[in-house]
Design a protein around this motif. Structure first.
Motif, PDB file in Angstrom:
ATOM      1  N   PRO A   1      66.877  58.591  26.258  1.00  0.00           N
ATOM      2  CA  PRO A   1      65.854  58.336  25.238  1.00  0.00           C
ATOM      3  C   PRO A   1      66.287  58.844  23.865  1.00  0.00           C
ATOM      4  O   PRO A   1      67.281  59.557  23.752  1.00  0.00           O
ATOM      5  CB  PRO A   1      64.645  59.119  25.751  1.00  0.00           C
ATOM      6  CG  PRO A   1      65.210  60.168  26.642  1.00  0.00           C
ATOM      7  CD  PRO A   1      66.461  59.604  27.235  1.00  0.00           C
ATOM      8  N   ASN A   2      65.530  58.488  22.847  1.00  0.00           N
ATOM      9  CA  ASN A   2      65.815  58.980  21.494  1.00  0.00           C
ATOM     10  C   ASN A   2      65.818  60.500  21.501  1.00  0.00           C
ATOM     11  O   ASN A   2      64.959  61.127  22.119  1.00  0.00           O
ATOM     12  CB  ASN A   2      64.755  58.490  20.496  1.00  0.00           C
ATOM     13  CG  ASN A   2      64.855  56.987  20.259  1.00  0.00           C
ATOM     14  OD1 ASN A   2      63.866  56.278  20.345  1.00  0.00           O
ATOM     15  ND2 ASN A   2      66.039  56.506  19.982  1.00  0.00           N
ATOM     16  N   GLY A   3      66.799  61.055  20.826  1.00  0.00           N
ATOM     17  CA  GLY A   3      66.870  62.515  20.714  1.00  0.00           C
ATOM     18  C   GLY A   3      67.463  63.207  21.926  1.00  0.00           C
ATOM     19  O   GLY A   3      67.483  64.436  22.008  1.00  0.00           O
ATOM     20  N   ALA A   4      67.980  62.424  22.886  1.00  0.00           N
ATOM     21  CA  ALA A   4      68.510  63.006  24.135  1.00  0.00           C
ATOM     22  C   ALA A   4      69.826  63.740  23.927  1.00  0.00           C
ATOM     23  O   ALA A   4      70.249  64.517  24.782  1.00  0.00           O
ATOM     24  CB  ALA A   4      68.708  61.904  25.175  1.00  0.00           C
ATOM     25  N   GLY A   5      70.495  63.457  22.809  1.00  0.00           N
ATOM     26  CA  GLY A   5      71.774  64.129  22.538  1.00  0.00           C
ATOM     27  C   GLY A   5      72.978  63.212  22.664  1.00  0.00           C
ATOM     28  O   GLY A   5      74.118  63.680  22.679  1.00  0.00           O
ATOM     29  N   LYS A   6      72.758  61.896  22.707  1.00  0.00           N
ATOM     30  CA  LYS A   6      73.855  60.956  22.932  1.00  0.00           C
ATOM     31  C   LYS A   6      74.873  60.995  21.770  1.00  0.00           C
ATOM     32  O   LYS A   6      76.069  61.134  21.990  1.00  0.00           O
ATOM     33  CB  LYS A   6      73.310  59.532  23.107  1.00  0.00           C
ATOM     34  CG  LYS A   6      72.279  59.407  24.235  1.00  0.00           C
ATOM     35  CD  LYS A   6      71.763  57.988  24.394  1.00  0.00           C
ATOM     36  CE  LYS A   6      70.992  57.447  23.219  1.00  0.00           C
ATOM     37  NZ  LYS A   6      69.709  58.137  22.935  1.00  0.00           N
ATOM     38  N   SER A   7      74.348  60.874  20.538  1.00  0.00           N
ATOM     39  CA  SER A   7      75.259  60.891  19.388  1.00  0.00           C
ATOM     40  C   SER A   7      75.917  62.259  19.242  1.00  0.00           C
ATOM     41  O   SER A   7      77.090  62.354  18.850  1.00  0.00           O
ATOM     42  CB  SER A   7      74.513  60.532  18.096  1.00  0.00           C
ATOM     43  OG  SER A   7      74.032  59.218  18.184  1.00  0.00           O
ATOM     44  N   SER A   8      75.169  63.320  19.561  1.00  0.00           N
ATOM     45  CA  SER A   8      75.745  64.674  19.476  1.00  0.00           C
ATOM     46  C   SER A   8      76.920  64.795  20.446  1.00  0.00           C
ATOM     47  O   SER A   8      77.940  65.400  20.118  1.00  0.00           O
ATOM     48  CB  SER A   8      74.693  65.728  19.818  1.00  0.00           C
ATOM     49  OG  SER A   8      73.616  65.649  18.915  1.00  0.00           O
TER      50      SER A   8
ATOM     51  N   ILE B   1      72.084  73.717  18.492  1.00  0.00           N
ATOM     52  CA  ILE B   1      72.045  73.624  17.031  1.00  0.00           C
ATOM     53  C   ILE B   1      70.806  74.368  16.572  1.00  0.00           C
ATOM     54  O   ILE B   1      69.690  74.049  17.022  1.00  0.00           O
ATOM     55  CB  ILE B   1      72.005  72.151  16.549  1.00  0.00           C
ATOM     56  CG1 ILE B   1      73.262  71.408  17.005  1.00  0.00           C
ATOM     57  CG2 ILE B   1      71.894  72.094  15.029  1.00  0.00           C
ATOM     58  CD1 ILE B   1      73.305  69.934  16.607  1.00  0.00           C
TER      59      ILE B   1
ATOM     60  N   ILE C   1      70.779  71.351  22.690  1.00  0.00           N
ATOM     61  CA  ILE C   1      70.898  69.891  22.548  1.00  0.00           C
ATOM     62  C   ILE C   1      71.607  69.290  23.757  1.00  0.00           C
ATOM     63  O   ILE C   1      71.218  68.243  24.257  1.00  0.00           O
ATOM     64  CB  ILE C   1      71.689  69.526  21.260  1.00  0.00           C
ATOM     65  CG1 ILE C   1      71.103  70.249  20.030  1.00  0.00           C
ATOM     66  CG2 ILE C   1      71.728  68.010  21.050  1.00  0.00           C
ATOM     67  CD1 ILE C   1      69.710  69.853  19.660  1.00  0.00           C
TER      68      ILE C   1
ATOM     69  N   GLN D   1      77.099  53.871  15.029  1.00  0.00           N
ATOM     70  CA  GLN D   1      75.827  53.203  15.280  1.00  0.00           C
ATOM     71  C   GLN D   1      75.508  52.145  14.240  1.00  0.00           C
ATOM     72  O   GLN D   1      75.036  51.070  14.554  1.00  0.00           O
ATOM     73  CB  GLN D   1      74.716  54.254  15.278  1.00  0.00           C
ATOM     74  CG  GLN D   1      73.835  54.220  16.485  1.00  0.00           C
ATOM     75  CD  GLN D   1      72.828  55.345  16.458  1.00  0.00           C
ATOM     76  OE1 GLN D   1      71.985  55.397  15.570  1.00  0.00           O
ATOM     77  NE2 GLN D   1      72.905  56.236  17.418  1.00  0.00           N
TER      78      GLN D   1
ATOM     79  N   ARG E   1      68.449  75.532  19.110  1.00  0.00           N
ATOM     80  CA  ARG E   1      67.880  74.519  20.007  1.00  0.00           C
ATOM     81  C   ARG E   1      68.971  74.000  20.927  1.00  0.00           C
ATOM     82  O   ARG E   1      70.065  73.654  20.477  1.00  0.00           O
ATOM     83  CB  ARG E   1      67.335  73.335  19.198  1.00  0.00           C
ATOM     84  CG  ARG E   1      65.841  73.441  18.919  1.00  0.00           C
ATOM     85  CD  ARG E   1      65.374  72.165  18.264  1.00  0.00           C
ATOM     86  NE  ARG E   1      65.409  71.025  19.156  1.00  0.00           N
ATOM     87  CZ  ARG E   1      65.592  69.770  18.744  1.00  0.00           C
ATOM     88  NH1 ARG E   1      65.766  69.497  17.480  1.00  0.00           N
ATOM     89  NH2 ARG E   1      65.586  68.790  19.618  1.00  0.00           N
TER      90      ARG E   1
HETATM   91  N1  LIG Z   1      72.942  68.509  12.441  1.00  0.00           N
HETATM   92  C1  LIG Z   1      71.793  68.661  13.101  1.00  0.00           C
HETATM   93  N2  LIG Z   1      70.887  69.584  12.730  1.00  0.00           N
HETATM   94  C2  LIG Z   1      69.746  69.766  13.404  1.00  0.00           C
HETATM   95  N3  LIG Z   1      69.391  69.044  14.491  1.00  0.00           N
HETATM   96  C3  LIG Z   1      70.243  68.105  14.911  1.00  0.00           C
HETATM   97  C4  LIG Z   1      71.485  67.860  14.253  1.00  0.00           C
HETATM   98  N4  LIG Z   1      72.132  66.865  14.908  1.00  0.00           N
HETATM   99  C5  LIG Z   1      71.328  66.503  15.926  1.00  0.00           C
HETATM  100  N5  LIG Z   1      70.204  67.244  15.924  1.00  0.00           N
HETATM  101  C6  LIG Z   1      69.088  67.150  16.878  1.00  0.00           C
HETATM  102  O1  LIG Z   1      69.649  67.003  18.161  1.00  0.00           O
HETATM  103  C7  LIG Z   1      68.828  66.155  18.949  1.00  0.00           C
HETATM  104  C8  LIG Z   1      69.711  65.074  19.546  1.00  0.00           C
HETATM  105  O2  LIG Z   1      70.086  64.193  18.504  1.00  0.00           O
HETATM  106  P1  LIG Z   1      71.062  62.961  18.777  1.00  0.00           P
HETATM  107  O3  LIG Z   1      71.180  62.195  17.508  1.00  0.00           O
HETATM  108  O4  LIG Z   1      72.304  63.459  19.410  1.00  0.00           O
HETATM  109  O5  LIG Z   1      70.225  62.155  19.857  1.00  0.00           O
HETATM  110  P2  LIG Z   1      70.401  60.649  20.334  1.00  0.00           P
HETATM  111  O6  LIG Z   1      70.233  60.662  21.808  1.00  0.00           O
HETATM  112  O7  LIG Z   1      71.675  60.074  19.808  1.00  0.00           O
HETATM  113  O8  LIG Z   1      69.156  59.968  19.660  1.00  0.00           O
HETATM  114  P3  LIG Z   1      68.914  58.447  19.141  1.00  0.00           P
HETATM  115  O9  LIG Z   1      68.883  57.570  20.367  1.00  0.00           O
HETATM  116  O10 LIG Z   1      67.591  58.539  18.488  1.00  0.00           O
HETATM  117  O11 LIG Z   1      70.030  58.097  18.198  1.00  0.00           O
HETATM  118  C9  LIG Z   1      67.753  65.605  18.036  1.00  0.00           C
HETATM  119  O12 LIG Z   1      66.566  66.314  18.275  1.00  0.00           O
HETATM  120  C10 LIG Z   1      68.286  65.877  16.655  1.00  0.00           C
HETATM  121  O13 LIG Z   1      67.242  66.116  15.754  1.00  0.00           O
END
Ligand SMILES: Nc1ncnc2c1ncn2[C@@H]1O[C@H](COP(=O)(O)OP(=O)(O)OP(=O)(O)O)[C@@H](O)[C@H]1O
Length: 293
Positions: free
Chosen positions: A37-44, A13, A18, A73, A16
């Protein structure tokens, strides 16, 4: 035949990285827990699976006519828009009041069916979201941090409930958690994600060991919960990029070939390609052109 097969999925994205070369399968009746961890990309990753996020390489294959029940979530409750739990559930797939009552009964909150959504507790909200995910009798439940904001006893109860739903319906469960060490004990496979799959395996049997019991006692951990021991062969820098920890003087990126994969790839009949849009994902998932496995 897998319910879901993700292979070589990579997502960038805004340049970057992801997700990198993510590969795993989920079989019918299997519980897979994704931690990271937070930001690892799980929700993505979930968004890619649901067809809500375009990815650059790799593929997501769903079994034909697979029905997915998704629990997000969080529930965003608009305070100025009064709505009951029942009305909220009626916004989803077409259902009768009795079906909605049955779903709420199954998750243990039938008593709040006609309560305003704004007045129910955080734990009850999670159960309402779970009831909503179950309404279309899914083959695969995707749960994004179902135990978020719930205390440890509530977490254990929720995990027991999810396990009993899996036992009753035989559906697969893909569950996300940001707890890196405590997972649902019924999990068949833990995937640890930090942009790529760092390691995978089963939760430990450690709580049954004599050493553990001698230190913590038998009742220390609820049976619905288990520890997961990580077995990483690498470290990450502050951006989450992968470094080879075996060589102390020159840290090298490791290749995806070095990462443990979770299970063998199996053929599936429905494919969402890298250009999948939300609309096309829905069509492909539900479309008549796809045959059953
Ligand atoms: N639409 C977007 N635009 C820019 N960056 C994004 C977008 N969606 C996700 N990201 C980035 O991708 C990375 C992964 O985000 P994601 O929400 O998938 O992580 P996560 O593991 O689910 O985190 P958390 O546990 O905090 O919910 C983060 O750094 C987030 O800022």
């Amino acid at each position: 035949m897998s319910l879901l097969s993700v292979s070589g999925l990579s997502l960038k994205i805004q340049k970057r990285s992801i997700l990198q070369d993510v590969t795993f399968d989920i079989e019918s009746g299997q519980i897979v827990t994704l931690i990271g961890p937070n930001g690892a990309g799980k929700s993505s990753l979930i968004r890619c699976i649901l067809g809500l996020q375009k990815y650059q390489t790799g593929r997501v294959q769903l079994a034909s006519n697979l029905k997915i029940g998704y629990m997000p979530q969080k529930m965003h409750v608009e305070q100025s828009l009064p709505i009951t739990v029942d009305r909220f559930l009626a916004l989803g797939p077409k259902t009768t009041k009795v079906q909605r009552e049955q779903a709420l009964t199954r998750v243990g909150v039938a008593n709040i069916q006609h309560s305003p959504l704004q007045t129910i507790s955080g734990g009850e909200q999670q159960r309402v979201l779970l009831a909503r995910a179950m309404l279309n009798q899914p083959d695969l439940l995707i749960l994004d941090e179902p135990a978020q904001g719930v205390d440890i006893n509530g977490q254990a109860e929720l995990y027991d409930l999810i396990k009993s739903i899996r036992d009753e319906y035989g559906c697969g469960v893909f569950m996300v958690s940001h707890d890196l060490h405590l997972v649902m004990s019924a999990t068949d496979q833990v995937l640890c994600l930090n942009h790529h799959i760092c390691c995978s395996g089963h939760p430990d049997e450690v709580t049954k060991s004599d050493e553990y019991i001698s230190i913590f006692g038998e009742q220390r951990l609820h049976p619905a919960l288990a520890h997961y021991t990580h077995h990483h062969d690498h470290k990450h820098d502050l951006h989450g990029d992968c470094l080879n920890s075996n060589t102390s003087d020159s840290l090298q990126p490791i290749t995806n070939e070095q990462q443990p994969l979770t299970s063998e790839q199996q053929p599936a009949t429905t494919e969402l390609n890298a250009d999948a849009s939300p609309a096309s994902a829905t069509q492909q998932n539900n479309g008549d052109q796809h045959r059953h496995a």
